[in-house]
Design an enzyme around this catalytic site. Structure first.
Site, PDB file in Angstrom:
ATOM      1  CB  ILE A 126      -0.976   0.040   1.205  1.00 49.80           C
ATOM      2  CG1 ILE A 126      -0.230   0.116   2.544  1.00 49.80           C
ATOM      3  CG2 ILE A 126      -1.932  -1.129   1.186  1.00 49.80           C
ATOM      4  CD1 ILE A 126      -1.114   0.558   3.699  1.00 49.80           C
ATOM      5  CG  ASP A 127       3.941   1.440   2.774  1.00 42.85           C
ATOM      6  OD1 ASP A 127       2.808   1.668   3.241  1.00 42.85           O
ATOM      7  OD2 ASP A 127       4.817   0.805   3.393  1.00 42.85           O
ATOM      8  CG  MET A 169      -0.540   2.591   7.778  1.00 40.22           C
ATOM      9  SD  MET A 169      -0.871   0.840   7.436  1.00 40.22           S
ATOM     10  CE  MET A 169      -1.013   0.201   9.092  1.00 40.22           C
ATOM     11  N   GLY A 170       2.387   4.442   5.458  1.00 44.07           N
ATOM     12  CA  GLY A 170       3.327   4.765   4.379  1.00 44.07           C
ATOM     13  C   GLY A 170       4.781   4.584   4.759  1.00 44.07           C
ATOM     14  NE  ARG A 171       7.497  -0.330   7.576  1.00 45.04           N
ATOM     15  CZ  ARG A 171       7.406  -1.586   7.263  1.00 45.04           C
ATOM     16  NH1 ARG A 171       7.744  -1.972   6.062  1.00 45.04           N
ATOM     17  NH2 ARG A 171       6.998  -2.461   8.120  1.00 45.04           N
ATOM     18  NE  ARG A 266     -12.379  15.676  20.173  1.00 44.14           N
ATOM     19  CZ  ARG A 266     -12.415  16.669  21.061  1.00 44.14           C
ATOM     20  NH1 ARG A 266     -11.344  17.406  21.285  1.00 44.14           N
ATOM     21  NH2 ARG A 266     -13.538  16.934  21.722  1.00 44.14           N
TER      22      ARG A 266
END
Ligand code: F6P
Length: 342
Positions: A126-127, A169-171, A266
């Protein structure tokens, strides 16, 4: 020909579409037989297999996850890992392997190919951080989910005149954040590649608030402030491939923004929601085509290669090209997102 198939690393939507394409095409066109190895490299290390034939794979095109299971097991961290894999494959009568994975899984595939085993890799994550291919499947599904989340979060943020930080995400690569930020019209998008100025982010939130508008901040899990404090870690330690667990920048940023601007803020961590569920049509299309090319190449005697997307064409590149260097967001690409900050 008897072909082993495995999926390694973090799962993503589209893995089953690859498996289906490989097996259906391999059986129909090439008369190939298949052995499914379970849970990434753990399968061939420990002899964990499952039946993989056209009957099993026919209905899985649109199903998320991977019917083979996955893990982050690293045979290269073991003294005899590659030898054990070779022994299992030979015991199962397997002549060649299709490894579906990201840089870690394909790094092992590269070592096996160098060791003389016929191996073809299929890129997934996915990254979207694999070099050698324009896109990896799974990425479009993740961005679609994250963008829908941003759309939803915007209406509640507007109702309460709040700022909302959305952690994706994505690191170490900011692709999911970049595409989500542009598609979701974010107030600001923060990527690991470009440390952010907290003052600038707060000014954007404050000026939108003064105009009666809510703010959406999309933060990649690897985003970090320019003060040199570094990435926020969820826990200490590394996995078998040496990766740290990132997470927490959303909360930290929300606290700082609220404290400095007085705007109620938030944070939401999208986490594994981005990896679950059915693949988008684009990911099914891409995964299927990558799988078809992989089995055709393997049967034709190609090895040490990865199938890849360039433009709309599927081609192959040396495995080393995909694993040698992480593909990250360029300043020009980030400038496109920055152009509409605010
Ligand atoms: O590499 C894919 C990925 O989803 C990253 O974006 C994320 O940092 C990591 O995997 C999460 O890993 P795990 O599933 O082990 O928590």
């Amino acid at each position: 020909m008897r072909v082993g198939v495995l999926t390694g690393g973090g799962d993503c939507p589209g893995l089953n579409a690859v498996i289906r394409a490989v097996v259906q095409r391999g059986a129909r066109e090439h008369g190939a037989q298949f052995v499914g190895y379970r849970d990434g490299w753990k399968g061939p290390l420990e002899g964990l297999t499952m039946t993989l034939d056209p009957g099993v794979t026919a209905p899985i095109l649109a199903t998320g996850g991977t019917i083979l299971g996955s893990s982050r097991t690293n045979p290269l961290a073991l003294d005899d890992g590659l030898r054990r894999i070779r022994e299992t494959l030979s015991g199962d009568g397997v002549d060649a392997l299709i490894a579906i994975g990201g840089e870690d899984t394909l790094g092992v595939a590269t070592a096996l190919a160098a060791d003389g085993l016929p191996v073809v890799g299929v890129p997934k994550t996915i990254d979207n951080d694999l070099s050698g291919t324009d896109f990896t499947f799974g990425f479009d599904s993740a961005v679609t989910i994250a963008t829908e989340a941003v759309d939803r979060l915007r209406t509640t943020a507007e109702s309460h005149h709040r700022a909302l930080v959305v952690e994706v995400m994505g690191r170490h690569a900011g692709w999911i954040a970049l595409h989500t930020g542009i598609a979701g019209g974010a107030t600001a998008t923060l990527l690991p590649e470009f440390p952010f100025e907290l003052d600038e982010v707060c000014d954007l939130v404050a000026s939108r608030s003064a105009a009666g508008r809510a703010s959406i901040l999309v933060a990649s899990e690897g985003a970090m402030p320019a003060d040199g404090s570094g990435m926020v870690l969820l826990e200490q330690g590394e996995d078998a491939f040496g990766h740290v667990r990132l997470g927490g920048i959303g909360d930290r940023l929300a606290g700082e923004v609220e404290q400095r601007t007085g705007v109620e803020t938030r944070s939401v961590v999208l986490g594994h929601l981005q990896r679950g569920g059915a693949p988008t049509a684009f990911d099914r299309w891409l995964a299927t085509r990558l799988g078809l090319r992989a089995i055709d190449g393997l049967v034709a005697g190609e090895t040490g290669i990865m199938t890849a997307l360039r433009g709309t064409r599927i081609l192959t590149v040396p495995l080393g090209e995909a694993t040698g260097r992480l593909k990250v967001v360029s300043p020009e690409e980030y400038a496109e997102a920055r152009a509409l900050f605010g």
